[in-house]
Write an enzyme that holds these catalytic residues in place. Sequence first.
Site, PDB file in Angstrom:
ATOM      1  N   CYS A 126       0.846  -1.192   0.000  1.00 20.92           N
ATOM      2  CA  CYS A 126       0.000   0.000   0.000  1.00 20.92           C
ATOM      3  C   CYS A 126       0.872   1.229   0.000  1.00 20.92           C
ATOM      4  CB  CYS A 126      -0.898   0.006   1.227  1.00 20.92           C
ATOM      5  SG  CYS A 126      -1.925   1.463   1.346  1.00 20.92           S
ATOM      6  N   GLY A 127       0.701   2.102  -0.987  1.00 18.62           N
ATOM      7  CA  GLY A 127       1.536   3.272  -1.080  1.00 18.62           C
ATOM      8  C   GLY A 127       0.914   4.543  -0.550  1.00 18.62           C
ATOM      9  N   CYS A 129      -2.194   4.755   1.391  1.00 14.43           N
ATOM     10  CA  CYS A 129      -3.318   4.485   2.274  1.00 14.43           C
ATOM     11  C   CYS A 129      -3.458   5.604   3.298  1.00 14.43           C
ATOM     12  CB  CYS A 129      -3.109   3.162   3.009  1.00 14.43           C
ATOM     13  SG  CYS A 129      -2.776   1.777   1.918  1.00 14.43           S
TER      14      CYS A 129
END
Length: 286
Positions: A126-127, A129
């Site tokens: 997840c970059g 979030c």
Amino acid sequence: MTDLSCSPPLPEPPEPATQPASRPVPVLRVDGPDMRPCLDEVVEEVPVALVFNGISHAVLLATPTDLEDLALGFSLSEGILESRSELYDLEFASTANGIELRLEIASSRFAALKARRRTLAGRTGCGLCGVESLDALARPLAPVAAFPPIPVTAVTAGLAELPAWQHLRKLTGAVHAAAWISRDGHIRALREDVGRHNALDKLLGHLAASDRSGGFVLVSSRASYEMVQKVAMLGIGCLVAVSAPTALAVRLATDAGVTLAGFARGERLVVYSHPAGLGLATNLKT
């Protein structure tokens, strides 16, 4: 702009309650009609909370290795710190639910962090979030400084060395790697993690006090927008991925002066921005 000057060494963090990077689990191996029970090594994935001046800011799912590098790399690549000298102390605390990395940072940087009002709940891969608004993506990003072209042969040589450095991948088959490769094509540092962003942050934390003008970053994954953003934040001018970039990553790399290449396999690669960074004169404008 990130301070690229050398700073005093970070305070030595106390050793956390050790957690292995992997553990054996019982499995049943099936090969056609043949079945046999045995043990298989599985990578650990642990919640890691980054706490700045007593306030929890981000929770990442990470492999519990090189956590001091992860804390510093995340802080620099996310713009929380502008230089490693702004990190005054780093402590580990094991809890029933995971690991806390407690960072004491300069009061001016903490005030800026609070002003951003950003809370992350990171998942593997997840970059972005938890970013509160679209405007939060438009973080000011200065173009990287010009750097001497990196020979394409250095990419080929670095790729050839990569498997021998990926020890945790050999053991579990479930982690990404980010490597720093010098102009002569030799890997000088590599970090592994279940999350590709975490692996990159670990590497960037390790490189924080190093000269970052004479090499490039190689990642064993695709290249997303945030991975380009992270290397650019530390003034690194070349990012090479073994898989594809995203269109947003290409646009950011083009704007930030980052040479971005993907599909790096053997002697082949595809250059998406600023080919001059790899000594290639072709103009990509159509």
